[in-house]
Design an enzyme around this catalytic site. Sequence first.
Site, PDB file in Angstrom:
ATOM      1  N   TYR A  57       0.833  -1.206   0.000  1.00  0.00           N
ATOM      2  CA  TYR A  57       0.000   0.000   0.000  1.00  0.00           C
ATOM      3  C   TYR A  57       0.870   1.260   0.000  1.00  0.00           C
ATOM      4  O   TYR A  57       1.955   1.280   0.573  1.00  0.00           O
ATOM      5  CB  TYR A  57      -0.923   0.031   1.212  1.00  0.00           C
ATOM      6  N   SER A 215     -13.606  -4.399   0.340  1.00  0.00           N
ATOM      7  CA  SER A 215     -14.429  -3.798  -0.712  1.00  0.00           C
ATOM      8  C   SER A 215     -15.905  -4.143  -0.560  1.00  0.00           C
ATOM      9  O   SER A 215     -16.539  -4.642  -1.482  1.00  0.00           O
ATOM     10  CB  SER A 215     -13.931  -4.218  -2.103  1.00  0.00           C
ATOM     11  N   PRO A 216     -16.486  -3.865   0.618  1.00  0.00           N
ATOM     12  CA  PRO A 216     -17.900  -4.196   0.833  1.00  0.00           C
ATOM     13  C   PRO A 216     -18.850  -3.391  -0.050  1.00  0.00           C
ATOM     14  O   PRO A 216     -20.012  -3.776  -0.207  1.00  0.00           O
ATOM     15  CB  PRO A 216     -18.107  -3.858   2.313  1.00  0.00           C
ATOM     16  N   LEU A 217     -18.363  -2.300  -0.630  1.00  0.00           N
ATOM     17  CA  LEU A 217     -19.185  -1.477  -1.529  1.00  0.00           C
ATOM     18  C   LEU A 217     -18.695  -1.577  -2.973  1.00  0.00           C
ATOM     19  O   LEU A 217     -19.056  -0.752  -3.806  1.00  0.00           O
ATOM     20  CB  LEU A 217     -19.194  -0.022  -1.053  1.00  0.00           C
ATOM     21  N   GLY A 219     -15.805  -1.025  -4.413  1.00  0.00           N
ATOM     22  CA  GLY A 219     -15.052   0.121  -4.909  1.00  0.00           C
ATOM     23  C   GLY A 219     -15.871   1.384  -5.088  1.00  0.00           C
ATOM     24  O   GLY A 219     -15.440   2.310  -5.785  1.00  0.00           O
ATOM     25  N   GLY A 220     -17.047   1.447  -4.469  1.00  0.00           N
ATOM     26  CA  GLY A 220     -17.899   2.637  -4.568  1.00  0.00           C
ATOM     27  C   GLY A 220     -19.120   2.448  -5.447  1.00  0.00           C
ATOM     28  O   GLY A 220     -20.012   3.299  -5.458  1.00  0.00           O
ATOM     29  N   LEU A 222     -21.572   0.531  -4.999  1.00  0.00           N
ATOM     30  CA  LEU A 222     -22.751   0.396  -4.146  1.00  0.00           C
ATOM     31  C   LEU A 222     -22.873   1.550  -3.156  1.00  0.00           C
ATOM     32  O   LEU A 222     -23.654   1.478  -2.210  1.00  0.00           O
ATOM     33  CB  LEU A 222     -22.700  -0.942  -3.396  1.00  0.00           C
ATOM     34  N   GLY A 224     -23.724   4.697  -4.075  1.00  0.00           N
ATOM     35  CA  GLY A 224     -24.294   5.772  -4.877  1.00  0.00           C
ATOM     36  C   GLY A 224     -23.452   6.075  -6.089  1.00  0.00           C
ATOM     37  O   GLY A 224     -23.478   7.201  -6.613  1.00  0.00           O
TER      38      GLY A 224
END
Length: 332
Positions: A57, A215-217, A219-220, A222, A224
């Site tokens: 990272y 990454s529960p969304l 990468g964005g 989910l 919006g």
Amino acid sequence: MSDEHRRATLGRTGLVVGRLALGTVNLGGRVDGADATALLDHALDRGLNLFDTADIYGWRVHKGHTEQVLGDWFATGGGRRDRVVLATKVGGPMSDDPNDRGLSARHVIAACEASLRRLRTDWIDLYQLHQMDRRVGWDEVWQAMEQLVAQGKVRYVGSSNAAGWDIAAAQETARRRQTLGLASEQCLYNLLVRQPELEVIPAARAYGVGVLVWSPLHGGALAGGLRRTRDGTAVKSAQGRSAEALAAAGDRIEEYERWCDKIGRDPAEAGLAWVLGRPGVTAVVTGPRTPAHVDAALRALDTPLSPAETAQLDEMFPPVGRGGGAPDAWLT
């Protein structure tokens, strides 16, 4: 309200972690300096104690930079290091040297020493295999990890991006060597990616391995992402896996965003709440860029979805096959 719902033990270990983990992929290149310090302090003060990073990272500056940011923050004192359950990862390529990557005993041990120097700490709480290395057998991996544990440099070992059979092989080898084996598996899992329900999560539960979700969304996508892309305010959701998902599943994501408006939930909060409510999930790794993002994630944890809302999401984002674990998911 009690804060007990905000904590869990990591698999079959006695280690207590927050159900929201602070992902640090945005530190170094997106969040730096005073902003990074403020974000880290805010997360810790709000009860997040599991901080997840990786040796690669910070690549926007140079690989290892994010660990250095964390090390500088620990060095400011105030008991920060003792309050944090520190997780980092090994296995990604750190240079063009063919031995400066993977899970050979040589690289695992050398990479751990380098991470400790960058992090300015004597120990890593959770040392995770960033991805599987098919060239290396589990006996070699455990030989290296046992040495690091015996030296007091590592407390627990985790995997990341493993298959269900990887978890089984790791645990059976560890059992033969009479060691603890994996404490956790960190996998990609969200409404758009439900494949871990087939093999990975069942294997983890069977072996007492905690499940961390990255990454529960997606990468964005989910969070919006469709709306933000249209109005030109997208950051992460305009690139990578999110952009691919918006192109491939735009109709479902648009339906999801309308549904979130209808129930009065922010899409990011609803998506996080869904993952946090899934059976077998220990904690969710979020990658906030601001303290406000941390607070929004905590609202998702504090306000779970209702069974009816969960059922409605299953209709929008169906599980693989008939749902549940393999092979029942596809047997007729």
